[in-house]
Design a protein around this motif. Structure first.
Motif, mmCIF file in Angstrom:
data_model
loop_
_atom_site.group_PDB
_atom_site.id
_atom_site.type_symbol
_atom_site.label_atom_id
_atom_site.label_comp_id
_atom_site.label_asym_id
_atom_site.label_seq_id
_atom_site.Cartn_x
_atom_site.Cartn_y
_atom_site.Cartn_z
ATOM 1 N N SER A 1 0.800 -1.229 0.000
ATOM 2 C CA SER A 1 0.000 0.000 0.000
ATOM 3 C C SER A 1 0.836 1.284 0.000
ATOM 4 N N PRO A 2 2.011 1.332 0.632
ATOM 5 C CA PRO A 2 2.794 2.574 0.527
ATOM 6 C C PRO A 2 3.186 2.902 -0.919
ATOM 7 N N TYR A 3 3.400 1.884 -1.718
ATOM 8 C CA TYR A 3 3.780 2.085 -3.127
ATOM 9 C C TYR A 3 2.570 2.471 -3.969
ATOM 10 N N VAL A 4 1.453 1.819 -3.709
ATOM 11 C CA VAL A 4 0.213 2.151 -4.417
ATOM 12 C C VAL A 4 -0.195 3.586 -4.079
ATOM 13 N N THR A 5 0.024 3.989 -2.843
ATOM 14 C CA THR A 5 -0.316 5.347 -2.420
ATOM 15 C C THR A 5 0.419 6.393 -3.250
ATOM 16 N N ARG A 6 1.656 6.127 -3.599
ATOM 17 C CA ARG A 6 2.414 7.063 -4.457
ATOM 18 C C ARG A 6 1.678 7.284 -5.778
ATOM 19 N N ILE A 7 1.207 6.190 -6.365
ATOM 20 C CA ILE A 7 0.520 6.274 -7.655
ATOM 21 C C ILE A 7 -0.789 7.042 -7.508
ATOM 22 N N ILE A 8 -1.561 6.733 -6.484
ATOM 23 C CA ILE A 8 -2.855 7.403 -6.295
ATOM 24 C C ILE A 8 -2.655 8.887 -6.035
ATOM 25 N N LYS A 9 -1.645 9.240 -5.271
ATOM 26 C CA LYS A 9 -1.354 10.658 -5.025
ATOM 27 C C LYS A 9 -1.052 11.381 -6.328
ATOM 28 N N MET A 10 -0.268 10.751 -7.194
ATOM 29 C CA MET A 10 0.062 11.357 -8.486
ATOM 30 C C MET A 10 -1.199 11.545 -9.322
ATOM 31 N N ILE A 11 -2.066 10.525 -9.362
ATOM 32 C CA ILE A 11 -3.311 10.637 -10.135
ATOM 33 C C ILE A 11 -4.175 11.749 -9.564
ATOM 34 N N ASP A 12 -4.306 11.790 -8.252
ATOM 35 C CA ASP A 12 -5.118 12.807 -7.595
ATOM 36 C C ASP A 12 -4.608 14.210 -7.944
ATOM 37 N N GLU A 13 -3.312 14.387 -7.902
ATOM 38 C CA GLU A 13 -2.719 15.695 -8.213
ATOM 39 C C GLU A 13 -2.831 16.052 -9.693
ATOM 40 N N SER A 14 -3.030 15.053 -10.564
ATOM 41 C CA SER A 14 -3.142 15.318 -11.999
ATOM 42 C C SER A 14 -4.470 15.987 -12.359
ATOM 43 N N GLY A 15 -5.481 15.837 -11.498
ATOM 44 C CA GLY A 15 -6.796 16.404 -11.794
ATOM 45 C C GLY A 15 -7.665 15.507 -12.654
ATOM 46 N N ILE A 16 -7.152 14.380 -13.078
ATOM 47 C CA ILE A 16 -7.925 13.439 -13.895
ATOM 48 C C ILE A 16 -8.900 12.704 -12.976
ATOM 49 N N PRO A 17 -10.178 12.601 -13.381
ATOM 50 C CA PRO A 17 -11.146 11.906 -12.530
ATOM 51 C C PRO A 17 -10.796 10.424 -12.389
ATOM 52 N N TYR A 18 -10.896 9.921 -11.158
ATOM 53 C CA TYR A 18 -10.554 8.531 -10.906
ATOM 54 C C TYR A 18 -11.398 7.986 -9.761
ATOM 55 N N LYS A 19 -11.407 6.682 -9.658
ATOM 56 C CA LYS A 19 -12.060 6.006 -8.540
ATOM 57 C C LYS A 19 -11.166 4.857 -8.105
ATOM 58 N N LEU A 20 -10.770 4.885 -6.847
ATOM 59 C CA LEU A 20 -9.975 3.817 -6.264
ATOM 60 C C LEU A 20 -10.911 2.690 -5.848
ATOM 61 N N THR A 21 -10.549 1.461 -6.177
ATOM 62 C CA THR A 21 -11.322 0.294 -5.772
ATOM 63 C C THR A 21 -10.395 -0.651 -5.010
ATOM 64 N N PRO A 22 -10.942 -1.668 -4.355
ATOM 65 C CA PRO A 22 -10.073 -2.588 -3.626
ATOM 66 C C PRO A 22 -9.095 -3.353 -4.519
ATOM 67 N N MET A 23 -9.410 -3.467 -5.807
ATOM 68 C CA MET A 23 -8.583 -4.268 -6.710
ATOM 69 C C MET A 23 -7.877 -3.453 -7.785
ATOM 70 N N GLY A 24 -8.014 -2.141 -7.763
ATOM 71 C CA GLY A 24 -7.382 -1.324 -8.792
ATOM 72 C C GLY A 24 -7.939 0.082 -8.785
ATOM 73 N N THR A 25 -7.705 0.783 -9.870
ATOM 74 C CA THR A 25 -8.140 2.167 -10.016
ATOM 75 C C THR A 25 -8.727 2.350 -11.405
ATOM 76 N N VAL A 26 -9.816 3.114 -11.476
ATOM 77 C CA VAL A 26 -10.448 3.459 -12.752
ATOM 78 C C VAL A 26 -10.272 4.956 -12.954
ATOM 79 N N PHE A 27 -9.894 5.344 -14.160
ATOM 80 C CA PHE A 27 -9.833 6.768 -14.482
ATOM 81 C C PHE A 27 -10.320 6.973 -15.909
ATOM 82 N N GLU A 28 -10.625 8.237 -16.232
ATOM 83 C CA GLU A 28 -11.139 8.562 -17.560
ATOM 84 C C GLU A 28 -10.401 9.766 -18.132
ATOM 85 N N THR A 29 -9.966 9.612 -19.392
ATOM 86 C CA THR A 29 -9.328 10.710 -20.110
ATOM 87 C C THR A 29 -10.070 10.910 -21.428
#
Length: 104
Positions: free
Chosen positions: A19-47
């Motif tokens: 989870s510390p490594y996954v958190t890095r990725i989610i933080k980057m996505i969050d800061e990008s402004g791209i809409p996303y949804k974190l799920t227990p098994m992955g992440t969904v985003f739309e561009t």
């Protein structure tokens, strides 16, 4: 155009909890402004373009490459021309059909 992406990415050389490594990725996505949804098994985003989607996947990997020797990833794409906001609309569509089924 709408490019829906569902992906998971994590190191396989860092033990049982990553989870510390996954958190890095989610933080980057969050800061990008791209809409996303974190799920227990992955992440969904739309561009709006495939290029944007691939760039975000590349940036996700870059969050791990410095200190991870082995990274696993699964990526799925759903690309549709002439549509947008599908992360929300696809769920609303199914939920509205469920309400119709329940009321029968």
């Amino acid at each position: 155009m709408s490019v829906l992406v569902e992906f998971a990415m994590f190191p396989t050389d860092k033990g049982e909890s990553v989870s510390p490594y996954v958190t890095r990725i989610i933080k980057m996505i969050d800061e990008s402004g791209i809409p996303y949804k974190l799920t227990p098994m992955g992440t969904v985003f739309e561009t709006e373009t495939m290029e944007e989607a691939l760039e975000l996947i590349k940036r996700a990997y870059q969050q791990l490459e410095a200190d991870c020797n082995r990274v696993y990833s699964v990526v799925k794409f759903d690309i549709r021309k002439g549509k947008s906001d599908r992360m929300v609309q696809k769920i609303k569509s199914v939920e509205s059909k469920l309400k119709k089924e329940v009321s029968k």
